[in-house]
Design an enzyme around this catalytic site. Sequence first.
Site, PDB file in Angstrom:
ATOM      1  CG  ASN A  71      -1.715   1.285   1.279  1.00  0.00           C
ATOM      2  OD1 ASN A  71      -1.910   1.956   0.407  1.00  0.00           O
ATOM      3  ND2 ASN A  71      -2.210   1.392   2.472  1.00  0.00           N
ATOM      4  CD1 TRP A  72       3.357   0.977  -3.233  1.00  0.00           C
ATOM      5  CD2 TRP A  72       3.491   2.293  -4.898  1.00  0.00           C
ATOM      6  NE1 TRP A  72       3.895   0.230  -4.032  1.00  0.00           N
ATOM      7  CE2 TRP A  72       3.979   1.145  -5.007  1.00  0.00           C
ATOM      8  CE3 TRP A  72       3.315   3.309  -5.701  1.00  0.00           C
ATOM      9  CZ2 TRP A  72       4.801   0.875  -6.548  1.00  0.00           C
ATOM     10  CZ3 TRP A  72       4.100   3.106  -7.225  1.00  0.00           C
ATOM     11  CH2 TRP A  72       4.718   1.807  -7.425  1.00  0.00           C
ATOM     12  CE  LYS A  73      -0.050   3.215   4.813  1.00  0.00           C
ATOM     13  NZ  LYS A  73      -0.092   3.409   6.455  1.00  0.00           N
ATOM     14  CG  HIS A 103      -5.644   1.784   5.646  1.00  0.00           C
ATOM     15  ND1 HIS A 103      -5.077   2.546   6.448  1.00  0.00           N
ATOM     16  CD2 HIS A 103      -4.784   0.572   5.268  1.00  0.00           C
ATOM     17  CE1 HIS A 103      -3.989   2.484   6.802  1.00  0.00           C
ATOM     18  NE2 HIS A 103      -3.646   1.145   6.155  1.00  0.00           N
ATOM     19  CD  GLU A 123      -3.448  -2.552   7.419  1.00  0.00           C
ATOM     20  OE1 GLU A 123      -2.374  -2.228   7.105  1.00  0.00           O
ATOM     21  OE2 GLU A 123      -4.289  -1.465   7.433  1.00  0.00           O
ATOM     22  N   GLY A 172       2.741   2.076  11.122  1.00  0.00           N
ATOM     23  CA  GLY A 172       3.681   3.126  10.920  1.00  0.00           C
ATOM     24  C   GLY A 172       4.201   3.659  12.083  1.00  0.00           C
TER      25      GLY A 172
END
Length: 255
Positions: free
Chosen positions: A9-11, A95, A167, A173
């Site tokens: 997931n490159w966001k 998400h 998640e 992060g």
Amino acid sequence: MRHPLVMGNWKLNGNKQMVNELIAGLRTELSGVDGCGVAIAPPVMYLEQAKHAISGSPVALGAQNVDVNLSGAFTGEVSADMLKDIGAQYIIIGHSERRTWHAESDDAIAKKFAVLKQTGLIPVLCIGETEAENEAGKTEEVCARQIDAVLNTQGADAFKGVVIAYEPVWAIGTGKSATPAQAQAVHKFIRDHIAKKDATVAAQVIIQYGGSVNDKNAAELFAQPDIDGALVGGASLKADAFAAIVKAAAAAKKA
């Protein structure tokens, strides 16, 4: 037999140069690797470019979000039909960043899930608890509620061919990660919860772990019986780091 899936997931990251360089790096790093599905979800601006860059490789195209509407006066949105038209397969929904910053409810996410299924795309349904919920012992309660938004309205059959990404919000992060045993316990709970409705469907659902997965903790996580790959954030922006996670998943499931 479930095959693991590692999805990047490159966001909100990337530019045209980065797309080409990162995918070129992945093609090199993943050459000869099998036994693990691989997908990437670039920003929607770069889906077309990424599609051409991954052509002929084992990497599948994904996207980071979808609207519940297929067309109409919905400024700034992207429909399931559009994503299908451009070649995306795996679509992330629910998400925690969408739930937090865009106030997406369980019901709204369930509607996105239904639209993706109707369009023939694969939902990657993200679920997970916040740090406060975790500390209050509500992890299972939260995960059950988020799954039930789909399960109680669309039935267990809706989970056929679907990906769930557990998640824990407190690990995304942050550099923190659930221990392999902690993650396995939640993954088993998720599978068992779906199995109450349909054990056959539950047994084949891919359940990824997400939350500061990296090349150092991947192998131990993937050795757990109910962890079927990962939804990877920051590490997916570096070809070598992402490939190391893919290789760890492939090796663990062959062992």
